[in-house]
Design a protein around this motif. Structure first.
Motif, mmCIF file in Angstrom:
data_model
loop_
_atom_site.group_PDB
_atom_site.id
_atom_site.type_symbol
_atom_site.label_atom_id
_atom_site.label_comp_id
_atom_site.label_asym_id
_atom_site.label_seq_id
_atom_site.Cartn_x
_atom_site.Cartn_y
_atom_site.Cartn_z
ATOM 1 N N PRO A 18 0.693 -1.165 -0.048
ATOM 2 C CA PRO A 18 0.110 -0.046 0.079
ATOM 3 C C PRO A 18 1.008 1.230 0.022
ATOM 4 C CG PRO A 18 0.136 -1.095 2.211
ATOM 5 C CD PRO A 18 0.603 -1.899 1.087
ATOM 6 N N PHE A 19 0.279 2.363 -0.530
ATOM 7 C CA PHE A 19 1.097 3.565 -0.463
ATOM 8 C C PHE A 19 1.093 4.216 0.855
ATOM 9 C CE2 PHE A 19 -1.253 4.012 -4.665
ATOM 10 C CZ PHE A 19 -0.104 3.557 -5.693
ATOM 11 N N ARG A 20 2.410 4.671 1.255
ATOM 12 C CA ARG A 20 2.663 5.172 2.445
ATOM 13 C C ARG A 20 3.500 6.599 2.511
ATOM 14 N NH1 ARG A 20 6.243 1.643 0.332
ATOM 15 N NH2 ARG A 20 8.210 1.344 0.787
ATOM 16 N N GLU A 21 3.570 7.047 3.446
ATOM 17 C CA GLU A 21 4.149 8.291 3.941
ATOM 18 C C GLU A 21 4.002 9.232 2.813
ATOM 19 O OE1 GLU A 21 8.401 7.571 5.399
ATOM 20 O OE2 GLU A 21 7.736 5.410 5.396
ATOM 21 N N SER A 22 4.946 9.986 2.109
ATOM 22 C CA SER A 22 4.720 11.068 0.962
ATOM 23 C C SER A 22 4.251 10.578 -0.226
ATOM 24 C CB SER A 22 5.976 11.648 0.808
ATOM 25 O OG SER A 22 7.023 11.105 -0.142
ATOM 26 N N GLN A 23 3.982 9.297 -0.458
ATOM 27 C CA GLN A 23 3.170 8.708 -1.373
ATOM 28 C C GLN A 23 1.442 8.956 -1.307
ATOM 29 O OE1 GLN A 23 4.387 4.573 -1.231
ATOM 30 N NE2 GLN A 23 5.802 4.920 -3.067
ATOM 31 N N LEU A 24 1.246 9.353 -0.066
ATOM 32 C CA LEU A 24 -0.065 9.590 0.435
ATOM 33 C C LEU A 24 -0.273 11.396 0.434
ATOM 34 C CD1 LEU A 24 -0.681 7.374 3.291
ATOM 35 C CD2 LEU A 24 -1.656 6.735 0.915
ATOM 36 N N TYR A 25 -1.550 11.830 0.148
ATOM 37 C CA TYR A 25 -1.794 13.125 0.199
ATOM 38 C C TYR A 25 -1.498 13.749 1.575
ATOM 39 C CZ TYR A 25 -4.604 14.023 -4.091
ATOM 40 O OH TYR A 25 -4.824 13.879 -5.610
ATOM 41 N N TRP B 198 4.681 13.595 -9.501
ATOM 42 C CA TRP B 198 4.382 14.779 -8.534
ATOM 43 C C TRP B 198 2.751 15.010 -8.815
ATOM 44 C CZ3 TRP B 198 3.637 19.214 -5.386
ATOM 45 C CH2 TRP B 198 4.350 19.193 -4.177
ATOM 46 N N THR B 199 1.943 14.682 -7.953
ATOM 47 C CA THR B 199 0.531 14.756 -8.036
ATOM 48 C C THR B 199 0.114 15.788 -7.203
ATOM 49 O OG1 THR B 199 0.487 12.793 -9.233
ATOM 50 C CG2 THR B 199 -1.553 13.638 -8.686
ATOM 51 N N PHE B 200 -0.865 17.003 -7.573
ATOM 52 C CA PHE B 200 -1.314 17.892 -6.679
ATOM 53 C C PHE B 200 -2.593 18.281 -6.877
ATOM 54 C CE2 PHE B 200 -1.070 21.853 -9.095
ATOM 55 C CZ PHE B 200 -0.043 21.239 -10.213
ATOM 56 N N LEU B 201 -3.350 19.029 -5.760
ATOM 57 C CA LEU B 201 -4.636 19.603 -5.832
ATOM 58 C C LEU B 201 -4.287 21.213 -5.801
ATOM 59 C CD1 LEU B 201 -6.706 17.532 -3.238
ATOM 60 C CD2 LEU B 201 -6.244 17.072 -5.956
ATOM 61 N N THR C 35 -5.617 9.081 2.898
ATOM 62 C CA THR C 35 -5.647 8.195 1.480
ATOM 63 C C THR C 35 -6.556 8.758 0.236
ATOM 64 O OG1 THR C 35 -7.646 7.176 2.286
ATOM 65 C CG2 THR C 35 -5.481 6.380 3.318
ATOM 66 N N ASP C 36 -6.310 8.121 -0.849
ATOM 67 C CA ASP C 36 -7.012 8.310 -1.912
ATOM 68 C C ASP C 36 -8.542 8.220 -1.790
ATOM 69 O OD1 ASP C 36 -4.639 8.698 -3.058
ATOM 70 O OD2 ASP C 36 -4.861 7.370 -4.855
ATOM 71 N N ILE D 48 5.362 25.649 -6.697
ATOM 72 C CA ILE D 48 3.970 25.290 -5.925
ATOM 73 C C ILE D 48 4.289 25.646 -4.739
ATOM 74 C CG2 ILE D 48 4.797 22.914 -5.667
ATOM 75 C CD1 ILE D 48 1.835 22.261 -6.008
ATOM 76 N N ASP D 49 3.087 26.101 -4.077
ATOM 77 C CA ASP D 49 3.129 26.514 -2.302
ATOM 78 C C ASP D 49 2.463 24.832 -1.906
ATOM 79 O OD1 ASP D 49 2.694 26.775 0.144
ATOM 80 O OD2 ASP D 49 1.933 28.988 -0.148
ATOM 81 N N SER D 50 3.377 24.314 -1.423
ATOM 82 C CA SER D 50 2.959 22.974 -1.041
ATOM 83 C C SER D 50 2.244 22.857 0.467
ATOM 84 C CB SER D 50 4.244 21.857 -1.248
ATOM 85 O OG SER D 50 5.150 22.363 -0.269
ATOM 86 N N SER D 51 2.319 23.962 0.966
ATOM 87 C CA SER D 51 1.542 24.054 2.162
ATOM 88 C C SER D 51 0.195 24.496 1.900
ATOM 89 C CB SER D 51 2.260 25.358 3.193
ATOM 90 O OG SER D 51 2.017 26.744 2.817
ATOM 91 N N ALA D 52 -0.103 24.928 1.014
ATOM 92 C CA ALA D 52 -1.541 25.298 0.353
ATOM 93 C C ALA D 52 -2.166 24.140 -0.552
ATOM 94 C CB ALA D 52 -1.479 26.454 -0.376
ATOM 95 N N CYS D 53 -1.150 23.323 -1.190
ATOM 96 C CA CYS D 53 -1.791 22.306 -2.194
ATOM 97 C C CYS D 53 -1.525 21.066 -1.724
ATOM 98 C CB CYS D 53 -0.929 22.711 -3.639
ATOM 99 S SG CYS D 53 -1.420 24.058 -4.453
ATOM 100 N N PHE D 54 -2.539 20.253 -1.577
ATOM 101 C CA PHE D 54 -2.171 18.794 -1.430
ATOM 102 C C PHE D 54 -1.534 18.313 -2.411
ATOM 103 C CE2 PHE D 54 -5.815 18.881 1.975
ATOM 104 C CZ PHE D 54 -5.402 18.222 2.743
ATOM 105 N N HIS D 55 -0.575 17.118 -2.038
ATOM 106 C CA HIS D 55 0.450 16.607 -3.164
ATOM 107 C C HIS D 55 0.740 15.236 -2.336
ATOM 108 C CE1 HIS D 55 2.652 18.817 -0.155
ATOM 109 N NE2 HIS D 55 3.718 17.878 -0.302
ATOM 110 N N TYR D 56 1.219 14.503 -3.574
ATOM 111 C CA TYR D 56 1.793 13.108 -3.206
ATOM 112 C C TYR D 56 2.723 13.032 -4.386
ATOM 113 C CZ TYR D 56 -1.351 10.806 -6.434
ATOM 114 O OH TYR D 56 -2.001 10.334 -7.234
ATOM 115 N N GLY D 57 3.494 11.851 -4.330
ATOM 116 C CA GLY D 57 4.410 11.484 -5.438
ATOM 117 C C GLY D 57 5.016 10.015 -5.289
ATOM 118 N N SER D 58 6.077 9.725 -6.192
ATOM 119 C CA SER D 58 6.801 8.489 -6.109
ATOM 120 C C SER D 58 5.896 7.379 -6.130
ATOM 121 C CB SER D 58 7.804 8.715 -4.912
ATOM 122 O OG SER D 58 8.593 9.891 -4.950
ATOM 123 N N ARG D 59 4.853 7.260 -6.850
ATOM 124 C CA ARG D 59 4.054 6.062 -6.638
ATOM 125 C C ARG D 59 4.556 5.245 -7.745
ATOM 126 N NH1 ARG D 59 -2.280 7.576 -5.388
ATOM 127 N NH2 ARG D 59 -2.047 8.458 -3.370
#
Ligand SMILES: [Fe+2]
Length: 306
Positions: free
Chosen positions: A160-167, A193-196, A220-221, A246-257
């Protein structure tokens, strides 16, 4: 963190840092408000526009022009590092799915990596978002990282995705600017890298009661896509040399999946002088300062403590 609520802890840390580092905070703010274009001119290592042509809208901006100053040299040096170190485990003290490729002394050996982020053009973009002269991260995350995401190096790649692989939202400061540079082409199989965007993230924050006591840091997704539409997520795929601000304190993100093709990405963390985390008082990153460095470059990278 979960028990007391991220929001409360961050507010306390910001307040404390502003008291402890009041003179630095004032110096950076006043330089931005009264002296900034002079500081940019004095550096003189690149042209710039003020206000900048690239501005973060809804928390982010991307540049695919491949023309940012020093970008080609930074990419050349990044490629040399990939050729030497990519695709291998160097030590175990890392997330297995996201590994640092920089070793001590590299910022002297590969100076273009820092030259790129410290040009007037790049600092103007960051300052405009932060409304102060930025600081290259003084503690965690390091101000500069060169990261490899590679499923082949992850013993639990199918788990399962974990740590920074999660939003999540980054909590070390707000506002902040993360600058991500693709050091090789990235597609959907490269763990992008994927973000909202910030407005979508704000909606999610309210719906999830994110940062409030008892609410987990990682989302989780399944939880996220209960409150927003998955189509609102944006992936940072692109050609080598594409840049995301990107302002990653304002935009949810994950990566490295599941990076079946390895992903190589430079990651720069620019913050305000007084952050939202208490670790600011504990440790301080050191960056090489070349002979003849401009006052602006010194302000962004010089240590406060001796
Ligand atoms: Fe993050």
């Amino acid at each position: 963190m979960k028990r007391y609520g991220i929001a409360r802890l961050r507010a306390f840390a910001k307040f404390y840092n502003r008291w402890r580092y009041a003179s630095q905070e004032r110096k950076h703010r006043e330089a931005y408000e009264h002296d900034f274009t002079r500081l940019l001119d004095e550096d003189g290592r690149s042209t710039y526009s003020w206000p900048p042509k690239i501005t973060l809208k809804d928390g982010w901006a991307r540049d695919d022009s491949m023309t940012l100053p020093f970008l080609d040299r930074a990419l050349e040096q990044a490629s040399a590092i990939i050729a030497e170190r990519g695709g291998r485990s160097h030590h175990g003290l890392q997330q297995p799915f996201l590994r640092g490729l920089l070793f001590p002394g590299d910022l002297v050996k590969y100076p273009a990596l820092l030259d790129f982020i410290l040009t007037p053009e790049m600092l103007a973009i960051a300052a405009n978002h932060l409304q102060t002269v930025p600081v290259l991260s003084k503690t965690l995350p390091p101000g500069i990282r060169f990261m490899e995401s590679n499923a082949a190096l992850d013993p639990d790649a199918d788990g399962p995705f974990r740590e920074s692989q999660l939003y999540h939202l980054d909590v070390h400061d707000t506002p902040l600017v993360y600058v991500l540079v693709l050091a090789d082409d990235v597609d959907e199989n490269t763990g992008p890298w994927t973000f909202l965007p910030a407005s979508v993230s704000a909606r999610a924050t309210a719906a999830l009661r994110y940062k409030q006591p008892g609410v987990p840091y990682r989302v989780t997704d399944e939880e996220m896509y209960r409150v927003i539409d998955p189509a609102e997520a944006i992936t940072f795929t692109g050609k080598k040399g594409s840049v995301l601000f990107i302002d990653s304190s304002a935009c949810f993100h994950y990566g490295s999946r599941r990076a079946v093709r390895p992903r190589f990405q430079l990651m720069y963390a620019l913050t305000t002088p007084c952050r939202c985390d208490i670790t600011q008082t504990v440790s301080e990153n050191k960056y090489p300062i070349p002979e003849g460095a401009s006052p602006l470059r010194r302000m962004v990278t010089a240590p406060w403590k001796t």
